[in-house]
Scaffold this motif. Structure first.
Motif, PDB file in Angstrom:
ATOM      1  N   THR A 265      28.240  41.859  36.058  1.00  0.00           N
ATOM      2  CA  THR A 265      29.844  42.066  36.508  1.00  0.00           C
ATOM      3  C   THR A 265      30.426  43.204  36.648  1.00  0.00           C
ATOM      4  OG1 THR A 265      29.557  40.150  34.982  1.00  0.00           O
ATOM      5  CG2 THR A 265      31.771  40.486  35.388  1.00  0.00           C
ATOM      6  N   ARG A 269      32.126  45.172  39.940  1.00  0.00           N
ATOM      7  CA  ARG A 269      33.417  45.338  39.646  1.00  0.00           C
ATOM      8  C   ARG A 269      33.939  46.355  40.386  1.00  0.00           C
ATOM      9  NH1 ARG A 269      37.673  47.376  36.437  1.00  0.00           N
ATOM     10  NH2 ARG A 269      36.790  48.515  35.714  1.00  0.00           N
TER      11      ARG A 269
ATOM     12  N   SER B 364      38.050  40.386  31.274  1.00  0.00           N
ATOM     13  CA  SER B 364      40.001  39.926  30.966  1.00  0.00           C
ATOM     14  C   SER B 364      39.947  39.778  30.089  1.00  0.00           C
ATOM     15  CB  SER B 364      39.477  38.514  31.789  1.00  0.00           C
ATOM     16  OG  SER B 364      39.971  37.212  30.568  1.00  0.00           O
ATOM     17  N   GLU B 366      42.411  37.679  28.706  1.00  0.00           N
ATOM     18  CA  GLU B 366      42.354  35.857  27.704  1.00  0.00           C
ATOM     19  C   GLU B 366      41.277  36.153  26.807  1.00  0.00           C
ATOM     20  OE1 GLU B 366      42.817  33.788  30.231  1.00  0.00           O
ATOM     21  OE2 GLU B 366      44.168  32.297  28.753  1.00  0.00           O
ATOM     22  N   ALA B 367      39.854  36.974  27.138  1.00  0.00           N
ATOM     23  CA  ALA B 367      38.863  36.688  27.139  1.00  0.00           C
ATOM     24  C   ALA B 367      39.049  37.832  25.694  1.00  0.00           C
ATOM     25  CB  ALA B 367      38.046  37.317  27.686  1.00  0.00           C
ATOM     26  N   ASP B 395      49.546  40.237  32.881  1.00  0.00           N
ATOM     27  CA  ASP B 395      48.188  39.476  33.379  1.00  0.00           C
ATOM     28  C   ASP B 395      47.095  39.245  32.220  1.00  0.00           C
ATOM     29  OD1 ASP B 395      46.914  37.813  35.161  1.00  0.00           O
ATOM     30  OD2 ASP B 395      46.514  39.935  36.888  1.00  0.00           O
ATOM     31  N   ALA B 396      47.142  38.173  32.508  1.00  0.00           N
ATOM     32  CA  ALA B 396      46.243  37.195  31.215  1.00  0.00           C
ATOM     33  C   ALA B 396      44.552  37.678  31.794  1.00  0.00           C
ATOM     34  CB  ALA B 396      46.500  35.643  30.671  1.00  0.00           C
ATOM     35  N   ASP B 397      45.184  37.186  33.083  1.00  0.00           N
ATOM     36  CA  ASP B 397      43.094  37.147  34.509  1.00  0.00           C
ATOM     37  C   ASP B 397      42.420  38.740  34.585  1.00  0.00           C
ATOM     38  OD1 ASP B 397      42.887  34.089  33.864  1.00  0.00           O
ATOM     39  OD2 ASP B 397      44.346  34.294  35.738  1.00  0.00           O
ATOM     40  N   ALA B 398      43.650  39.909  34.117  1.00  0.00           N
ATOM     41  CA  ALA B 398      42.838  40.976  34.454  1.00  0.00           C
ATOM     42  C   ALA B 398      41.577  41.401  33.350  1.00  0.00           C
ATOM     43  CB  ALA B 398      44.735  42.224  34.418  1.00  0.00           C
ATOM     44  N   HIS B 399      41.513  42.629  34.567  1.00  0.00           N
ATOM     45  CA  HIS B 399      40.010  42.716  33.885  1.00  0.00           C
ATOM     46  C   HIS B 399      40.845  44.164  32.945  1.00  0.00           C
ATOM     47  CE1 HIS B 399      36.506  45.214  32.918  1.00  0.00           C
ATOM     48  NE2 HIS B 399      35.968  44.327  33.542  1.00  0.00           N
TER      49      HIS B 399
END
Lengths: 279, 520, 390
Positions: A265, A269, B364, B366-367, B395-399
């Protein structure tokens, strides 16, 4: 004022190293020569040829090989090694050079150099993997006093590992991907061990000369293929397969199992990441 | 010198226009300050000057760019190396070689300069930057300010006509930043180089700037004389803010101008001293540290410090780099090295380290939040909800690594706050934040204190300390040299006074709001 | 004049490699233990006298240890796998019987003096060659070596330079992450009362370190790439398709010539006429192959317009150093072909005490000269100062 075309459309950049047919032809040719340089102690008896210069051969071939490795690198980088691939190669080589002595080398055959080469080869493609194999081992040798006649052979074998990782089927993803990479890791660990042993064998045990003081595991030039093969198999089994190679295989497989998913991952990225900053 | 004609840009796989029909022209020898809130496309604009955007980053750009009467629109970045020198934020990350001399020569090697000329130019650059004594040093061992000076020197060596600097001081402490900015202003004056400079420490360079280029989040820009643009800009230094709220004409850009404009007000105050805000009444002591000593093999970082932290109080910990601020914080938290002393605390102590991104390794936001819930044993979604109160737009899905510096701190802070700590320690949270992000962080910190937590912030930022802290502790050489209410410490100090305090001196007013209220 | 010659400066890295490789070649053709030990002593002398103060210079000790290990390994091998086959049996170890399918392998059994000596002599030869390479590695700063590479290999050199400069930064990044990780672990155990394992802990020790360090490093590499791009990195001048074709063809041709050469060397030596002990056919193949590869490398790099800052120069001292190595190699070659081969390879059966003849002694003296006739290395190259810890 005449309007010139002022639209620049650049697709999202990807990190990788392009291999044209020229590069491929040199990789193949150098690999064949490399295989001969590694395998002559068994190849020559197999076609029933007498062997001379057996005592000097490891050195003579080790002196010739660097020239050919450099030629391959020059050819690949001529085709197009952009700054991103180059910087990434440098950084990943440095990481390999750090973790190799830190985690491995000396502690029960824990060899940690492979898993990153395999993962990076998988993500960035065969050309990148091939070069990373070369540069990782080269950088590691220069940084940790490992330069010697074995270095070109190690570099070449590591290059093959990275190349193979890049050539694996692209579509496999998820658990299958990890399993596949682990498989490659195990195979690579043993094949790497056997190939390098093939080179080490006449180098380390010495070459039996004219019945004088021959050790029973020595390479005997001119002896039947089967005799030499047995000696070699015993040599490699006793010196490394059970210990070093298995250690290397386990380390690589476990590292890929535990770290494969998150590292893939992170690397993927990075492969598409090139915004100059976050604002 | 630099002309943009209707430049529009968007990144691949993203329809948002980062630049939208941007046109402006910068004259030769001009120092243009580029400002704009974080995420407004400042870096995109700066990168466009030497076509790093989109050649390196990918993306679609239309419009023409002319530099030094040459249409550079379609050129590759490397072909512009002799025309545009570009310096990024983190000097260390951009170094190719590992010692000063070779780094200065790198660019010239690439461009094929003759050896003799290279040698001469390296020597000249070393003298120009005043780093001749560092010539053989490893780059890694230099201080941040020295590193950034080498980075600037390494692009100057090939004598570019335009120098583009993208927040060159954001990773530096104030003294190093001062060094670098002084160097830049000297270059403009002595060499006549055209400079495009993005800088959030605006107050330091504003007096040298010839013009300001304001980049808005919608991708449009405004370019004009400093005072005109700042009058309408959403971000401006406190002095300009004060000038606007007081209706001063022309807007003051330096302390000297400010003091002159404030003279009548100060005379009024001399006769009728203004009522100052009431001093803050701290709550009970929640953390006691006694005789803290932190020793490293070659240095003593903290020499026997006693410190009490009070409930509901925000304390600033100030002092130059290497004075032991971080070491003290780590020792108080307990995770760091501590050679002697004891810390007593009723509840949990949380620390947000300098490099917040080191704590973020999941894929993310969120994680990360879910992991935070699990650590604290809180109901699922608690951390996320908390984070939304800090930064509603996240943004919850952003890295996590793609977030801005301020958002990263917010994520780490949210994860910490779910554990409901009594004491929160923040190690230089304002590094790399612009005015707007600092304001948001200030509110967050104020809210934590209002909830009854004790907060300690290590910072170099006096404006931040003045706005949110009621107490200031100053350290030097591992010892506390002053400790008291923020007003006393900040207003009386030469070095730590805020811009408003310098204007209002001797009346101890620290912020624009206080000044406004006192002058009413 | 003399003073100027001896001004401290680092020698061209190729000079040291040329010197060390010539000595390694000389050592490879002899098994005289006295001469080999003398060579090791001479190489060590030169290394100690003329190595710099960079970290690589300190690696020499490791090569000495490695040499010792190789000798011990070879001798031990003789004892374990058949040390017999000699008239003078020193002692007999109980032989371990092996099944029939293991053809010709013998474990333990009688150990003869000749066998041990053979292992010792040959191991010593090997160790000497390894130590020579180690000496070159300590004497020549690898960074200067990379800087001296031909322009076709510029990219390789840059990759390695980058990894050298990233190497110490990785260590710092690692320490920082370790410190921060401690923060998280402590806090989570406090929150749970130290009881059950939290998710963050279960994520694994390695993952919480490796992911941040790697992400950090990769982000750094993108910043680095941008910085290189900005400063003009990228091949200037592109070769035409025809030129690239020629260079590939020359490269492939070279590889094939070398392949044929190595086959002839190993399997069909001595075909064709020889002069002064050098086989002409083999020599022609070797020279042709190397020339073709070198030509290919030159062609690939010809269009690159780059220059080097403070390139190492080749001066008198460099020529003298390489000459010293070559003189030693020539003396040994002369002895092997025309002079007194027994001095180089003392007989083991019957056992003869090895002697150091005058020509060998002279060769050693010549090889030791670079320790005295080269300018000393310039030391004090930027001592790192202590950084403030905050």
């Amino acid at each position: 004022m005449p309007r010139v075309d002022d639209r620049i459309d650049i697709p999202a950049p990807l990190v990788g190293v392009q291999l044209g047919w020229r590069s491929w032809s040199l990789i193949v040719a150098s690999s064949l020569l490399g295989l001969f340089a590694l395998g002559w102690p068994l190849l020559l008896p197999a076609v029933d040829m007498p062997t001379e210069h057996a005592a000097d051969a490891p050195f003579i071939l080790a002196a010739m090989l660097p020239l050919i490795l450099l030629l391959v690198v020059a050819q690949i980088s001529d085709g197009g090694l952009d700054s991103k691939a180059l910087a990434m190669l440098g950084v990943l080589s440095a990481i390999n050079a750090v973790i190799r002595p830190a985690l491995g080398a000396g502690t029960a055959g824990v060899e940690s150099v492979f898993f990153l080469i395999i993962l990076a080869g998988r993500v960035f493609g065969p050309g990148f993997g091939f070069l990373l194999g070369y540069t990782s081992l080269f950088a590691s040798a220069l940084l940790t006093a490992g330069v010697g006649p074995w270095l070109p052979f190690q570099m070449m074998c590591a290059g093959w590992v990275g190349l193979a990782a890049g050539l694996l089927p692209r579509r496999v993803r998820g658990k299958g991907e990890i399993a596949m990479l682990m498989g490659l890791g195990v195979v690579a660990a043993y094949v790497f061990g056997v190939l390098l042993n093939l080179w080490f064998w006449p180098f380390v045990t010495g070459v039996g000369v004219d019945g004088v003081a021959t050790g029973s595991l020595d390479y005997v030039p001119g002896a039947p293929f089967l005799d030499n093969l047995t000696s070699f198999l015993w040599f490699t089994l006793l010196t490394s397969t059970a210990g070093w190679d298995t250690g290397r295989a386990i380390t690589t497989a476990v590292a890929i199992l535990v770290l494969g998913r998150p590292l893939l991952t992170v690397l993927r990225r990075a492969a598409g990441m090139s915004r100059i900053s976050r604002s | 010198m630099i002309r943009f004609e209707g430049v529009t840009f968007r990144y691949p796989s993203n329809d948002l226009l980062r630049l939208d029909g941007v046109s402006f022209e910068i004259e030769e020898g001009e120092l243009c300050l580029v400002i704009g809130p974080t995420g407004s496309g400042k870096s995109t604009l700066l990168g466009s000057v030497n076509n790093l955007v989109p050649r390196f980053t990918g993306g679609t750009r239309t419009g023409r760019i002319v530099i030094d009467d040459r249409d550079t629109t379609m050129l590759h970045t490397r072909e512009l190396a002799t025309t545009v020198g570009y310096v990024g934020q983190d000097p260390l990350a951009g170094f190719v070689t590992d010692n000063v001399e070779e780094e200065l020569a790198y660019s010239m090697e690439q461009l094929g300069f003759p050896e003799a000329e290279m040698r001469r130019r390296v020597e000249e650059t070393l003298d120009l930057l005043g780093i001749a004594d560092l010539r053989r040093r490893a780059l890694r061992t230099l201080s941040g300010g020295q590193q950034q000076r080498v980075a600037i020197g390494s692009v100057l060596a090939s004598s570019p006509k335009v120098l583009v600097l993208d927040e060159p001081t954001s990773a530096l402490d104030p003294i190093a930043a001062e060094e670098v900015l002084a160097l830049i202003s000297r270059l403009v004056r002595d060499l006549g180089t055209t400079v495009l400079l993005a800088e959030h420490r605006m107050e330091r360079v504003i007096e040298f700037a010839d013009s300001v280029l304001l980049v808005s989040p919608d991708g449009s820009v405004a370019h004009g004389p400093v005072r005109d643009v700042l009058a309408t800009a959403p971000i401006r230094p406190p002095l300009v803010e004060l000038g606007i709220s007081q209706g001063w004409e022309p807007l003051p850009l330096t302390i000297r101008e400010g003091r002159r404009l404030a003279a009548p007000q100060r005379r009024t105050w001399a006769e009728h001293p203004p009522t100052l805000p009431r001093p803050f009444a701290p709550g009970s002591v929640t953390l006691t540290a006694r005789g803290i000593v932190v020793k490293y093999p070659s240095v003593v970082a903290v020499r026997g410090v006693d410190l009490d932290l009070h409930r509901g109080q925000v304390t600033a910990l100030m002092g130059r780099n290497g004075c032991g601020k971080s070491s003290l914080m780590w020792a108080i938290q307990g995770a760091g090295n501590k050679s002697a002393g004891r810390v007593e605390s009723a509840g949990q102590v949380s620390l947000v380290p300098q490099t917040a991104s080191d704590l973020l390794y999941l894929a993310s936001v969120e994680a990360e939040c879910a992991a935070g819930d699990a650590v604290a044993g809180a109901a699922a979604g608690t951390t996320m909800a908390l984070l939304r109160t800090l930064v509603p737009t996240i943004d919850a899905d952003a890295h996590p690594r793609d977030l801005s510096e301020g958002q990263k701190i917010a994520v780490v802070l949210a994860v910490e706050l779910v554990g409901n700590p009594d004491v929160v320690l923040l190690d230089e949270p304002t590094r790399g934040l612009d005015y707007a992000a600092k304001a948001v962080l200030g509110e967050t910190i104020q809210r934590m204190a209002d909830d009854g937590r004790a907060v300690l912030i290590a910072t170099h930022d006096v404006e931040m300390a003045a706005r949110v802290c009621s107490r200031v502790v100053v350290m030097a050489e591992g010892e506390i040299v002053s400790d008291g209410p923020a007003r006393d410490v900040l207003a009386s100090s030469q070095l730590l006074a805020t811009q408003v305090a310098k204007v209002a001196n001797p009346v101890p007013l620290l912020t624009v709001e206080e000044y406004d209220r006192a002058s009413r | 004049m003399i003073k100027r010659y001896f001004l401290p400066r680092p020698l061209h890295p190729f000079a040291w490699w040329g010197f060390a490789l010539a000595i390694a070649v000389a050592a490879s053709t002899t098994t005289n233990p006295l001469f080999l030990l003398g060579t090791i002593a001479v190489v060590t002398l030169v290394t100690l006298a003329r190595r710099g103060d960079n970290p690589w210079a300190k690696g020499y000790k490791l090569y000495l240890l490695l040499g010792l290990f190789v000798v011990a390994f070879r001798v031990a091998f003789r004892v374990v796998f058949g040390g017999g086959d000699g008239p003078t049996v020193l002692f007999t170890l109980p032989e371990i019987p092996l099944p029939d399918f293991v053809r010709g392998i013998r474990l333990l059994g009688p150990v003869s003096l000749e066998s041990l000596l053979y292992g010792l002599y040959d191991g010593l030869r090997l160790a000497t060659m390894i130590i020579c390479v180690g000496a070159a590695n300590s004497l020549a700063n690898p960074k200067r070596l990379l800087a001296a590479l031909p322009s076709a290999l510029y990219e390789l050199g840059t990759i390695l330079i980058v990894s050298f400069s990233v190497f110490p930064q990785l260590g710092e990044s690692f320490l920082r992450v370790m410190r921060v990780r401690k923060l998280r672990r402590r806090q989570s155990t406090m929150a749970d009362g130290g009881g059950r394992k939290t998710r963050r802990e279960r994520l694994g020790v390695v993952e919480t370190i490796i992911i941040p360090v790697l992400s950090d490093a990769l982000e750094r590499s993108i910043a680095l790439a941008a910085s290189m791009e900005v400063r003009g990195y990228g091949r200037s001048g592109v070769a035409t398709g025809r030129e690239r074709l020629t260079s590939t063809a020359a490269g492939l041709g070279g590889v094939m010539l070398l392949a044929v050469w190595s086959y002839f060397l190993l399997a069909r030596p001595g075909i064709g006429p020889s002069v002064l002990g050098v086989n002409l056919l083999e020599a022609a193949l070797l020279v042709g192959g190397v020339a073709a590869v070198v030509a290919a490398l030159r062609m690939a790099g010809r269009h690159v317009r780059r220059t080097r800052y403070r390139r190492d120069r080749w001066g008198v001292a460099e020529t003298l150093t390489v000459a010293c190595g070559l003189v030693m190699a020539l003396i040994v070659h002369y002895l092997r072909v025309i002079g007194d081969p027994t001095a180089l390879n003392p007989s083991i059966t019957p056992l003869v005490w090895p002697t150091l003849t005058f020509p060998l002694l002279a060769a050693l003296v010549v090889a030791a000269l670079p320790a005295f006739i080269t300018p000393p290395p310039s030391l004090t190259a930027g001592r790192p100062t202590m950084e403030g810890v905050s």
